[in-house]
Design an enzyme around this catalytic site. Structure first.
Site, PDB file in Angstrom:
ATOM      1  N   TYR A   1      -0.289  -2.046   1.419  1.00 19.08           N
ATOM      2  CA  TYR A   1       0.227  -0.788   1.975  1.00 19.08           C
ATOM      3  C   TYR A   1       1.408  -1.004   2.904  1.00 19.08           C
ATOM      4  O   TYR A   1       1.966  -0.041   3.422  1.00 19.08           O
ATOM      5  CB  TYR A   1      -0.874  -0.061   2.752  1.00 19.08           C
ATOM      6  CG  TYR A   1      -1.821   0.675   1.856  1.00 19.08           C
ATOM      7  CD1 TYR A   1      -2.681  -0.040   1.030  1.00 19.08           C
ATOM      8  CD2 TYR A   1      -1.862   2.055   1.813  1.00 19.08           C
ATOM      9  CE1 TYR A   1      -3.556   0.608   0.184  1.00 19.08           C
ATOM     10  CE2 TYR A   1      -2.733   2.711   0.965  1.00 19.08           C
ATOM     11  CZ  TYR A   1      -3.576   1.985   0.158  1.00 19.08           C
ATOM     12  OH  TYR A   1      -4.435   2.634  -0.674  1.00 19.08           O
TER      13      TYR A   1
ATOM     14  N   LYS B   1     -12.041  -9.743  -0.780  1.00 14.17           N
ATOM     15  CA  LYS B   1     -11.984 -10.295  -2.137  1.00 14.17           C
ATOM     16  C   LYS B   1     -11.457 -11.735  -2.009  1.00 14.17           C
ATOM     17  O   LYS B   1     -10.523 -12.162  -2.695  1.00 14.17           O
ATOM     18  CB  LYS B   1     -11.059  -9.390  -2.971  1.00 14.17           C
ATOM     19  CG  LYS B   1     -10.993  -9.695  -4.427  1.00 14.17           C
ATOM     20  CD  LYS B   1     -12.236  -9.287  -5.203  1.00 14.17           C
ATOM     21  CE  LYS B   1     -12.151  -9.781  -6.633  1.00 14.17           C
ATOM     22  NZ  LYS B   1     -13.438  -9.871  -7.298  1.00 14.17           N
TER      23      LYS B   1
ATOM     24  N   ASP C   1     -16.005  -6.207  -4.904  1.00 19.49           N
ATOM     25  CA  ASP C   1     -16.570  -5.581  -6.111  1.00 19.49           C
ATOM     26  C   ASP C   1     -18.086  -5.463  -6.008  1.00 19.49           C
ATOM     27  O   ASP C   1     -18.680  -4.459  -6.400  1.00 19.49           O
ATOM     28  CB  ASP C   1     -16.157  -6.331  -7.388  1.00 19.49           C
ATOM     29  CG  ASP C   1     -16.160  -7.833  -7.223  1.00 19.49           C
ATOM     30  OD1 ASP C   1     -15.575  -8.304  -6.237  1.00 19.49           O
ATOM     31  OD2 ASP C   1     -16.747  -8.525  -8.051  1.00 19.49           O
TER      32      ASP C   1
ATOM     33  N   ASP D   1      -9.672   1.804   1.208  1.00 16.00           N
ATOM     34  CA  ASP D   1      -9.227   3.041   0.576  1.00 16.00           C
ATOM     35  C   ASP D   1     -10.152   3.381  -0.587  1.00 16.00           C
ATOM     36  O   ASP D   1     -10.690   4.489  -0.683  1.00 16.00           O
ATOM     37  CB  ASP D   1      -7.782   2.849   0.078  1.00 16.00           C
ATOM     38  CG  ASP D   1      -7.135   4.166  -0.304  1.00 16.00           C
ATOM     39  OD1 ASP D   1      -7.755   5.224  -0.076  1.00 16.00           O
ATOM     40  OD2 ASP D   1      -6.015   4.150  -0.833  1.00 16.00           O
TER      41      ASP D   1
END
Ligand code: NAP
Length: 415
Positions: free
Chosen positions: A161, A228, A282, A306
């Site tokens: 972002y 992640k 995930d 988000d």
């Protein structure tokens, strides 16, 4: 400061901070941005609820002096062409500290990509805070939506972002591709678009710190770092490392890692300790669906947060009632998390729940906790009695569908 179009209410005084603590006068000036599209419908209804709740709790001894500031389409009317986010709006937010806003249209073309992202970056609103919990009666796709009760702290200034992107074929992208391929012996394909994902220790640690402080202040049992890092080791993986580091260095007496709990305490959390754990992003989506009750506070990098906050909001009934806040050290902007829903503008139809619950967060931030509790329980009662706007009515049996204003009036009756 003297403002050109903003009218500072003479009856109110500014909210201030000293040593990181908020000072709220009896008549605080609180800013609002009405918002575009359905913003005016939602804001009018929400303000009525806020004023009624403050009157009910403080009987006239305290009240909010509302001050309108401008962004989005209304700002073009007031300030003129291309003034989507005027400088004096930013100056006012810096001076008066606390604001609440409706949704804003993202201008198509032009210099500013998203007014929300711009506000976050200009004001360094580094923590996006989104509580997600279930209100009885809200239609949900889950069998037990009530098991989810989390608050998500999303880093708001870094990650993909940051807006450092170069289009495929542009000289910047070609330069970068050549540099990386030659210098680091990589093999990026020609005509690739390039995006940069910067994540710093400073940005990650201050976000995790905020999440842990919240957990301590609100007697939460755990803080989960969502990353992640198995794939992106030096950004997302480092987020995890920096998170554990700040927990140990600054909150060592109050926190314990999940590993330690199992290694040294037979899986039983010692009294008074908050467990710091981490999950791969995930897997976290699965965890929230399958084992929601095991999570309370989440700390995430920007992109994971988000996705995860919208997915979590869907579990408890969707964005129509999902509140949010963007917070820095001394400035906080509370906001609806949905968009402007322009097709319903002016129809007195849309659900104002998201802004009303953002107000609940705002009054809590101001230390007006009784006002927060009163609004939250009134909205809960109203939904449980099946008096709801169209979005919930179409999914509920036996509901009474009401308009935006009438929903607010029903909440006021239940205060
Ligand atoms: P949207 O405005 O959120 O609306 C999409 C759909 O979501 C609506 O048509 C409606 O669905 C439902 N919805 C949204 N808010 C609702 C509410 N309060 N009550 C009931 N239903 C609600 O998304 P969009 O159409 O993609 O975006 C429109 C504009 O908003 C764009 O300019 C976008 O950039 C901007 N935006 C702003 C923000 C922000 O300011 N924070 C956030 C997201 C998007 P149904 O028609 O099925 O009832």
């Amino acid at each position: 400061m003297v403002y050109k179009h903003i009218k500072v209410p003479s009856s109110g005084s500014p909210i201030t901070f000293s040593n990181g603590k908020i000072n709220v006068p009896d008549k605080p000036i609180v800013m609002f941005i009405e918002g575009d599209g359905t913003g005016a419908d939602i804001w009018g209804a929400s303000k009525a609820v806020f004023d009624a709740a403050v009157q009910k709790i403080y009987g006239g001894n305290k009240e909010v002096a509302w001050m309108e500031i401008y962004a989005g389409e209304k700002s073009l009317d007031v300030y003129g062409e291309n003034q989507w986010l005027p400088d004096e709006t930013i100056e006012a937010i810096k001076e008066f500290k606390v604001a609440i806003k409706g949704p804003l249209t993202t201008p198509v073309g032009g210099g500013i990509r998203s007014l929300n992202v711009s506000l976050r970056q200009i004001l360094d609103l580094y923590a996006c805070v989104r509580p997600v919990k279930y209100y009885t009666g809200v239609p949900s796709p889950m069998k037990h939506p009530e098991l989810l009760d989390i608050i998500l702290f999303r880093e708001n200034t870094e990650d993909v972002y940051a807006g450092i992107e170069f289009k495929d074929g542009s000289p910047e992208a070609e330069d970068l591709i050549n540099y990386i391929n030659t210098k680091f012996k990589k093999n990026i394909r020609p005509n690739s678009g390039i995006g940069i994902k910067p994540m710093s220790e400073f940005g990650s640690a201050r976000l995790v710190k905020k999440a842990i402080e919240y957990a301590i202040a609100n007697n939460k049992k755990s803080v989960t770092l969502v990353h992640k890092g198995n794939i992106m080791k030096f950004t997302e993986g480092s987020f995890k490392e920096w998170g554990y580091k700040v927990a140990a260095q600054e909150f060592g007496d109050k926190t314990i890692t999940e590993d330690e709990v199992f290694k040294n305490h037979n899986g039983i959390v010692p009294e008074g300790k908050i467990v710091i754990k981490d999950r791969i992003a995930d897997s976290m989506f699965q965890q929230l669906l399958l084992r929601p009750a095991e999570y309370e506070v989440l700390a995430t990098p920007n992109l994971n947060g988000d996705y995860l906050s919208d997915a979590a909001a869907a579990q408890v009934g969707g964005l129509g009632i999902a509140p949010g806040a963007n917070i820095s050290y001394e400035v906080a902007i509370f906001e609806a998390t949905h968009g402007t829903a322009p097709k319903y503008a002016g129809l007195n139809k849309i659900n104002p729940g998201s802004v009303i619950l953002s107000g609940v967060m705002m009054f809590e931030f101001m230390g007006w906790n009784d006002v927060s509790k009163s609004i939250e329980s009134a909205i809960q009662k109203t939904i449980a009695s099946k008096t709801v706007t169209y979005d919930f009515a179409r999914l509920m049996d036996g509901a009474t569908e009401v308009g935006t204003r009438e929903f607010a009036q029903a909440i006021i009756k239940n205060l």
